[in-house]
Design a protein around this motif. Sequence first.
Motif, PDB file in Angstrom:
ATOM      1  N   UNK A  85       0.789  -1.223   0.000  1.00 44.88           N
ATOM      2  CA  UNK A  85       0.000   0.000   0.000  1.00 44.88           C
ATOM      3  C   UNK A  85       0.820   1.271   0.000  1.00 44.88           C
ATOM      4  N   UNK A  86       2.162   1.137   0.024  1.00 44.57           N
ATOM      5  CA  UNK A  86       3.019   2.325   0.049  1.00 44.57           C
ATOM      6  C   UNK A  86       3.089   2.939  -1.349  1.00 44.57           C
ATOM      7  N   UNK A  87       3.046   4.257  -1.430  1.00 47.30           N
ATOM      8  CA  UNK A  87       3.025   4.973  -2.706  1.00 47.30           C
ATOM      9  C   UNK A  87       4.405   5.511  -3.068  1.00 47.30           C
ATOM     10  N   UNK A  88       4.800   5.279  -4.310  1.00 43.34           N
ATOM     11  CA  UNK A  88       6.039   5.821  -4.869  1.00 43.34           C
ATOM     12  C   UNK A  88       5.722   6.650  -6.098  1.00 43.34           C
ATOM     13  N   UNK A  89       6.732   7.414  -6.538  1.00 41.45           N
ATOM     14  CA  UNK A  89       6.687   8.124  -7.819  1.00 41.45           C
ATOM     15  C   UNK A  89       7.937   7.742  -8.595  1.00 41.45           C
ATOM     16  N   UNK A  90       7.788   7.402  -9.880  1.00 39.62           N
ATOM     17  CA  UNK A  90       8.930   7.007 -10.699  1.00 39.62           C
ATOM     18  C   UNK A  90       9.805   8.228 -10.942  1.00 39.62           C
ATOM     19  N   UNK A  91      11.097   8.121 -10.602  1.00 38.52           N
ATOM     20  CA  UNK A  91      12.019   9.245 -10.735  1.00 38.52           C
ATOM     21  C   UNK A  91      13.011   9.060 -11.887  1.00 38.52           C
ATOM     22  N   UNK A  92      13.133   7.853 -12.419  1.00 34.95           N
ATOM     23  CA  UNK A  92      14.014   7.620 -13.565  1.00 34.95           C
ATOM     24  C   UNK A  92      13.215   7.780 -14.858  1.00 34.95           C
TER      25      UNK A  92
END
Length: 362
Positions: A85-92
């Motif tokens: 359930x943890x949210x990330x944002x693609x940085x590459x």
Amino acid sequence: MRRYYPILIVFLFSVTLIITGCYHKKTPSSFRLPDSIQEAQITRRLEAGGDSLSKQKDSTEDDWQGSISGADSLSFRVKHHYSQGFNFVVSSDSLMLIRQQPEETVNRMKTDSFAVHEGKGIVVADIRILPDDKNDSVWVQIATEDYAFGWIHEGRLLKQVTPDDPISQFISTFSNIHLLIFMIIISIIGVGYLARKILKRNAHIVHFNDINSFYPTLLAVVVALSAAFYASIQLFAPETWREFYFHPSLNPFSQPLLLNIFLGLVWAMLIIAIATIDDVRRLLKSGDAILYLSGLSAVCAVNYIIFSVLTLYYIGYILLVVYIYYAFRMYLRRSSETYYCGNCGTRLHRKGRCPHCGAMNE
């Protein structure tokens, strides 16, 4: 002596620039805080905060093909700092995910993949532990904004994403090696220009020709202290800093002790900065105030870069003690100058001949 200040600043920046080249290759300190202590602090904080994972510790759900059970979810959360359930944002530029199950990849079966592009939000859907995978035993299933699902090794995932939180993204940006080098180059140019202009006009600048206010000196010292303390946490308690990176907060009373101190210093910087601006505006004219605040900002930028990098190599601690002694000594020396030359206006320790213009003051 004053003509050597720009040379000294450029020398310190050059040393910092060389060391910054291996910033991310720094070997962890052998005197670091044990991971077990850091994990115990994180666990207590989660339980005290009523984290939903702490309520799953006694769960008796069965594992399915290596998926983490409720009994292990808290342990994984504490050690890896994220969970389902943890949210990330693609940085590459792009994040490649495998459509098939991770077992098929481990057994070298045919698989296909798809890309998630930079700036897209993703969420952790599942986590599996595959001991047979010699490369990385932790596999993470990702759900995209388009409801597509794919698997990826944890190691590859964390190198290409940042937590979906503005504070975490701010930390990630200012930890970038290219940005650090860019900041150093820009700061060298800015400090050199300001130093030349200030010395030429004999204008006020913190530490050297300061105004009658303690706040600028205090602000510069607190910035240096905060930078050194920030680097110390990374050096001696990296897991504590990783926990803050994944779950940041501006509340100075909601984190482990080291982070509470660091956040207290951050808030102190903000409060002292407001007091400094108010004092400078009161003591100087508009043009002089802007020039003084620009010089103060340059000094603070120098302090941040030098102490946040050199502390990782222990040099920063010696330099910090010397700097604090020098900063307060210069302020106390200036504050004791209660007389002014009637001819040129220079501050004097006592009545008599002015050392700058030679006029006699009775």
